[in-house]
Motif scaffolding. Structure first.
Motif, short mmCIF file in Angstrom:
data_model
loop_
_atom_site.label_atom_id
_atom_site.label_comp_id
_atom_site.label_asym_id
_atom_site.label_seq_id
_atom_site.Cartn_x
_atom_site.Cartn_y
_atom_site.Cartn_z
N VAL A 56 -3.43 5.38 0.95
CA VAL A 56 -3.84 6.37 1.81
C VAL A 56 -3.13 7.66 1.52
O VAL A 56 -2.08 7.79 1.77
N HIS B 185 -4.52 -0.89 8.99
CA HIS B 185 -5.71 -1.56 8.82
C HIS B 185 -5.86 -2.12 7.37
O HIS B 185 -6.12 -3.29 7.32
N ILE B 186 -5.83 -1.38 6.40
CA ILE B 186 -5.94 -1.76 4.92
C ILE B 186 -4.87 -2.78 4.62
O ILE B 186 -5.19 -3.74 4.14
N PHE C 272 -7.70 6.20 -0.66
CA PHE C 272 -8.41 6.48 0.32
C PHE C 272 -8.03 8.16 0.66
O PHE C 272 -6.81 8.34 1.03
N ARG D 163 -5.21 4.01 9.18
CA ARG D 163 -5.92 3.56 8.05
C ARG D 163 -4.95 2.69 7.01
O ARG D 163 -5.40 1.60 6.75
N HIS E 91 -5.84 -6.16 6.32
CA HIS E 91 -6.80 -6.85 5.69
C HIS E 91 -6.28 -7.47 4.41
O HIS E 91 -6.76 -8.55 3.97
N LYS E 92 -5.52 -6.87 3.72
CA LYS E 92 -4.64 -7.47 2.50
C LYS E 92 -3.93 -8.62 2.57
O LYS E 92 -4.02 -9.68 1.73
N ILE F 240 0.89 -1.17 0.06
CA ILE F 240 -0.15 -0.02 0.11
C ILE F 240 0.75 1.30 0.03
O ILE F 240 2.11 1.25 0.59
N ASP G 86 -3.22 0.29 -4.10
CA ASP G 86 -4.03 0.98 -2.95
C ASP G 86 -3.26 2.01 -2.32
O ASP G 86 -2.00 1.72 -2.36
N TYR H 85 -8.56 -8.29 -1.13
CA TYR H 85 -9.01 -7.08 -0.62
C TYR H 85 -8.33 -5.96 -1.14
O TYR H 85 -7.18 -6.13 -1.46
N THR H 86 -9.10 -5.00 -1.61
CA THR H 86 -8.61 -3.64 -2.20
C THR H 86 -9.28 -2.51 -1.78
O THR H 86 -10.49 -2.61 -1.45
N THR H 87 -8.95 -1.42 -1.76
CA THR H 87 -9.75 -0.10 -1.50
C THR H 87 -9.51 0.89 -2.29
O THR H 87 -10.19 2.08 -2.26
#
Length: 344
Positions: A161, A306-307, A322, A303, A310-311, A147, A159, A317-319
């Motif tokens: 942030v 957290h991301i 953000f 954040r 989860h990945k 990320i 992804d 999982y992807t966001t």
């Protein structure tokens, strides 16, 4: 009733961290086989009983953080602060962090971080911008979950942030207009980082909405585009036709601009108003507090961790990107020059 044995009790006996004990007992990487055997044996001898959560046991991961060397120069400790937030947040998730500083030479040669090639980490946070070629190299070659933090990859999906840099730049420029300023300059080398570019675009958006045409001579470079290092000696060149206010891409550049203005005989905010971005600078100029747009580093770190965790638990999982809003902080570096209008 005998007291339950905790991971910390085992770690204390062997002189290792709780995270190391957790990794050893859960069969994860990052612990030598010899140490793992010692931990497992001692856990059995002490009568340790693994307690599982109602849903599933929370796993422990080693998270790598990579950052360009130029961001950790003297007076550029914003990323040190951000890394500390990441490390503290990771501990609450039962994770451990490893920081690797990437030299300019390694970046130019597209060398992958050693924590990647030596398989030291299970996930990676790319903190701050790299040269576009290197950023894309990381996205293409790194196979573990990744990320971006406070940056976006150029041309490659990843992804991320980030703070809402465009809106922040827009709000700070609007603030100067509401103080009555019409001649507003920008300090920041364009095309050196995506954050600076987005803040510059926010500056342009505000100018356009106020019917003001931007002037090239009012856009001042603060760093070398090739190396990305802030350069007080050769940059920060003041224009002959001086604006009444400047929006600077970061507080460090704002502080250096204030120094440059003082050397040229200008007072801040008496002659020129100056505002920044980040709400972080180790050594502000004199007693002048810089009006700025604060980045919420705690929330950015929370954040990102957290991301990434989860990945690590779910490969699908992807966001996407953000965006986090910041906070306006008013200090003494800007003043009213026209009819007073409340800033919202």
């Amino acid at each position: 009733m005998a007291k339950a044995v905790k991971l910390a009790d085992i770690g204390k006996r062997l002189g290792v961290s709780t995270v190391t004990v957790s990794k050893a007992l859960s069969g994860q990487k990052g612990v030598s086989e010899e140490l793992r055997k010692k931990i497992v044996q001692l856990a059995d001898e002490m009568g340790y009983v693994k307690i599982r959560t109602p849903e599933k046991e929370r796993k422990s991961y080693t998270i790598g953080v990579v950052v360009a060397e130029r961001y950790l120069q003297e007076n550029q400790s914003f990323y040190w602060q951000l890394y500390q937030e990441i490390a503290q947040r990771s501990i609450t998730r039962n994770c451990f962090t490893m920081l690797e500083v990437i030299s300019y030479e390694a970046e130019k040669a597209d060398e992958l971080p050693k924590i990647i090639t030596e398989e030291k980490v299970e996930g990676i946070i790319v903190m701050g911008a790299f040269k576009a070629e290197y950023a894309n190299c990381l996205v293409k070659k790194i196979t573990i979950p990744m990320i971006n933090l406070d940056t976006t990859s150029a041309g490659e999906a990843c992804d991320a942030v980030v703070s809402n840099n465009l809106m922040g730049g827009y709000k700070m420029t609007n603030y100067l207009f509401e103080l009555g300023h019409k001649k507003i300059g920008f300090v920041g080398t364009r095309l050196s980082t995506s954050s600076i570019d987005d803040r510059f675009l926010g500056y342009l958006k505000s100018l356009m909405e106020h019917g003001i045409t931007w002037k090239e001579e009012w856009v001042i470079d603060d760093r070398d585009r090739e190396y990305g290092k802030i350069d007080y000696a050769s940059k920060f060149q003041l224009p002959a036709d001086m604006p009444t206010a400047f929006f600077c891409n970061c507080d460090l550049s704002a502080s250096l601009l204030i120094r440059k203005l003082a050397e040229a005989g200008y007072s801040v905010p008496g002659d020129v108003s100056v505002v920044g971005f980040d709400n972080y600078v180790a050594d502000q100029f004199g007693e002048i507090g810089i009006t700025t747009y604060e980045i919420n580093t705690k929330e950015m770190a929370r954040r990102a961790v957290h991301i990434l965790t989860h990945k690590l638990e779910n490969s699908n999982y992807t966001t996407g990107m953000f965006l986090l809003a910041g906070n306006f902080i008013e200090r003494e570096s800007a003043r009213q020059v026209g009819p007073e209008v409340p800033f919202v």
